[in-house]
Write a protein that holds these residues in place. Structure first.
Motif, PDB file in Angstrom:
ATOM      1  N   SER A 255      49.882  16.957  78.312  1.00 22.34           N
ATOM      2  CA  SER A 255      49.535  17.753  77.149  1.00 22.34           C
ATOM      3  C   SER A 255      48.182  18.419  77.362  1.00 22.34           C
ATOM      4  O   SER A 255      47.325  17.896  78.068  1.00 22.34           O
ATOM      5  CB  SER A 255      49.458  16.875  75.905  1.00 22.34           C
ATOM      6  OG  SER A 255      50.708  16.302  75.630  1.00 22.34           O
ATOM      7  N   PHE A 256      48.023  19.555  76.747  1.00 24.88           N
ATOM      8  CA  PHE A 256      46.736  20.242  76.783  1.00 24.88           C
ATOM      9  C   PHE A 256      45.749  19.500  75.886  1.00 24.88           C
ATOM     10  O   PHE A 256      46.134  18.886  74.892  1.00 24.88           O
ATOM     11  CB  PHE A 256      46.886  21.657  76.273  1.00 24.88           C
ATOM     12  CG  PHE A 256      47.572  22.605  77.223  1.00 24.88           C
ATOM     13  CD1 PHE A 256      47.250  23.947  77.211  1.00 24.88           C
ATOM     14  CD2 PHE A 256      48.531  22.189  78.129  1.00 24.88           C
ATOM     15  CE1 PHE A 256      47.867  24.848  78.055  1.00 24.88           C
ATOM     16  CE2 PHE A 256      49.151  23.064  78.980  1.00 24.88           C
ATOM     17  CZ  PHE A 256      48.821  24.403  78.949  1.00 24.88           C
ATOM     18  N   LEU A 257      44.479  19.554  76.204  1.00 26.03           N
ATOM     19  CA  LEU A 257      43.455  18.974  75.337  1.00 26.03           C
ATOM     20  C   LEU A 257      43.077  19.945  74.239  1.00 26.03           C
ATOM     21  O   LEU A 257      42.674  19.548  73.152  1.00 26.03           O
ATOM     22  CB  LEU A 257      42.214  18.599  76.156  1.00 26.03           C
ATOM     23  CG  LEU A 257      42.394  17.458  77.152  1.00 26.03           C
ATOM     24  CD1 LEU A 257      41.124  17.260  77.966  1.00 26.03           C
ATOM     25  CD2 LEU A 257      42.774  16.179  76.439  1.00 26.03           C
TER      26      LEU A 257
ATOM     27  N   GLU B 128      44.729  13.554  69.520  1.00 25.24           N
ATOM     28  CA  GLU B 128      45.326  12.633  70.488  1.00 25.24           C
ATOM     29  C   GLU B 128      46.692  12.137  70.036  1.00 25.24           C
ATOM     30  O   GLU B 128      47.610  11.992  70.844  1.00 25.24           O
ATOM     31  CB  GLU B 128      44.396  11.454  70.740  1.00 25.24           C
ATOM     32  CG  GLU B 128      44.921  10.514  71.787  1.00 25.24           C
ATOM     33  CD  GLU B 128      43.992   9.351  72.065  1.00 25.24           C
ATOM     34  OE1 GLU B 128      44.316   8.573  72.982  1.00 25.24           O
ATOM     35  OE2 GLU B 128      42.966   9.207  71.393  1.00 25.24           O
ATOM     36  N   ALA B 129      46.847  11.905  68.741  1.00 20.49           N
ATOM     37  CA  ALA B 129      48.134  11.419  68.235  1.00 20.49           C
ATOM     38  C   ALA B 129      49.245  12.426  68.528  1.00 20.49           C
ATOM     39  O   ALA B 129      50.355  12.049  68.906  1.00 20.49           O
ATOM     40  CB  ALA B 129      48.037  11.167  66.736  1.00 20.49           C
ATOM     41  N   ARG B 130      48.950  13.714  68.395  1.00 16.16           N
ATOM     42  CA  ARG B 130      49.952  14.750  68.690  1.00 16.16           C
ATOM     43  C   ARG B 130      50.247  14.777  70.182  1.00 16.16           C
ATOM     44  O   ARG B 130      51.396  14.895  70.597  1.00 16.16           O
ATOM     45  CB  ARG B 130      49.463  16.119  68.214  1.00 16.16           C
ATOM     46  CG  ARG B 130      50.424  17.248  68.582  1.00 16.16           C
ATOM     47  CD  ARG B 130      50.017  18.554  67.903  1.00 16.16           C
ATOM     48  NE  ARG B 130      50.772  19.681  68.378  1.00 16.16           N
ATOM     49  CZ  ARG B 130      52.018  19.980  68.028  1.00 16.16           C
ATOM     50  NH1 ARG B 130      52.654  19.187  67.194  1.00 16.16           N
ATOM     51  NH2 ARG B 130      52.623  21.047  68.506  1.00 16.16           N
TER      52      ARG B 130
ATOM     53  N   GLN C  66      49.936  23.489  71.937  1.00 15.89           N
ATOM     54  CA  GLN C  66      49.353  24.108  70.754  1.00 15.89           C
ATOM     55  C   GLN C  66      49.075  23.060  69.690  1.00 15.89           C
ATOM     56  O   GLN C  66      49.757  22.029  69.623  1.00 15.89           O
ATOM     57  CB  GLN C  66      50.299  25.160  70.181  1.00 15.89           C
ATOM     58  CG  GLN C  66      50.482  26.354  71.081  1.00 15.89           C
ATOM     59  CD  GLN C  66      51.382  27.399  70.463  1.00 15.89           C
ATOM     60  OE1 GLN C  66      52.274  27.075  69.684  1.00 15.89           O
ATOM     61  NE2 GLN C  66      51.151  28.644  70.816  1.00 15.89           N
ATOM     62  N   CYS C  67      48.092  23.377  68.843  1.00 18.10           N
ATOM     63  CA  CYS C  67      47.822  22.497  67.700  1.00 18.10           C
ATOM     64  C   CYS C  67      48.942  22.662  66.688  1.00 18.10           C
ATOM     65  O   CYS C  67      49.807  23.537  66.811  1.00 18.10           O
ATOM     66  CB  CYS C  67      46.461  22.844  67.090  1.00 18.10           C
ATOM     67  SG  CYS C  67      46.367  24.488  66.354  1.00 18.10           S
ATOM     68  N   VAL C  68      48.944  21.832  65.658  1.00 15.19           N
ATOM     69  CA  VAL C  68      50.017  21.834  64.669  1.00 15.19           C
ATOM     70  C   VAL C  68      50.084  23.178  63.949  1.00 15.19           C
ATOM     71  O   VAL C  68      51.174  23.729  63.733  1.00 15.19           O
ATOM     72  CB  VAL C  68      49.829  20.682  63.652  1.00 15.19           C
ATOM     73  CG1 VAL C  68      50.852  20.746  62.543  1.00 15.19           C
ATOM     74  CG2 VAL C  68      49.883  19.347  64.351  1.00 15.19           C
ATOM     75  N   ILE C  69      48.937  23.730  63.581  1.00 15.12           N
ATOM     76  CA  ILE C  69      48.921  24.989  62.828  1.00 15.12           C
ATOM     77  C   ILE C  69      49.507  26.126  63.662  1.00 15.12           C
ATOM     78  O   ILE C  69      50.383  26.865  63.197  1.00 15.12           O
ATOM     79  CB  ILE C  69      47.481  25.314  62.372  1.00 15.12           C
ATOM     80  CG1 ILE C  69      47.005  24.253  61.382  1.00 15.12           C
ATOM     81  CG2 ILE C  69      47.403  26.708  61.768  1.00 15.12           C
ATOM     82  CD1 ILE C  69      45.530  24.329  61.055  1.00 15.12           C
TER      83      ILE C  69
END
Length: 75
Positions: A34-36, A47-49, A58-61
């Motif tokens: 995963s990307f940081l 980290e949980a994602r 990508q982030c959640v948004i």
């Protein structure tokens, strides 16, 4: 005579194909890293994602925005 040789070749090829298929099925799938940081907005990805979705980039948004745009274009 050639019929026997052809039959033997077919049997050997079948067993090779089965062995290769079994080997491919037993091979563990490598999880992508995963990307940081989000590739769209550069915010840190929690980290949980990253642990829940190996290979996320990508982030959640940003992911939800991409999914809503894809859904809109799919109509």
């Amino acid at each position: 005579m050639t019929d026997l040789v052809d039959f033997a070749n077919d049997l050997v090829q079948d067993s090779i194909d089965q062995a290769l298929a079994a080997r491919a099925a037993a091979k563990p799938v490598m999880a992508a890293h995963s990307f940081l940081f989000c590739e769209a907005c550069d915010d840190p990805i929690p980290e949980a994602r990253r642990l829940a979705l190996p290979g996320c980039s990508q982030c959640v948004i940003c992911q939800s925005i991409d999914e809503s745009l894809e859904a809109r274009h799919a109509r």
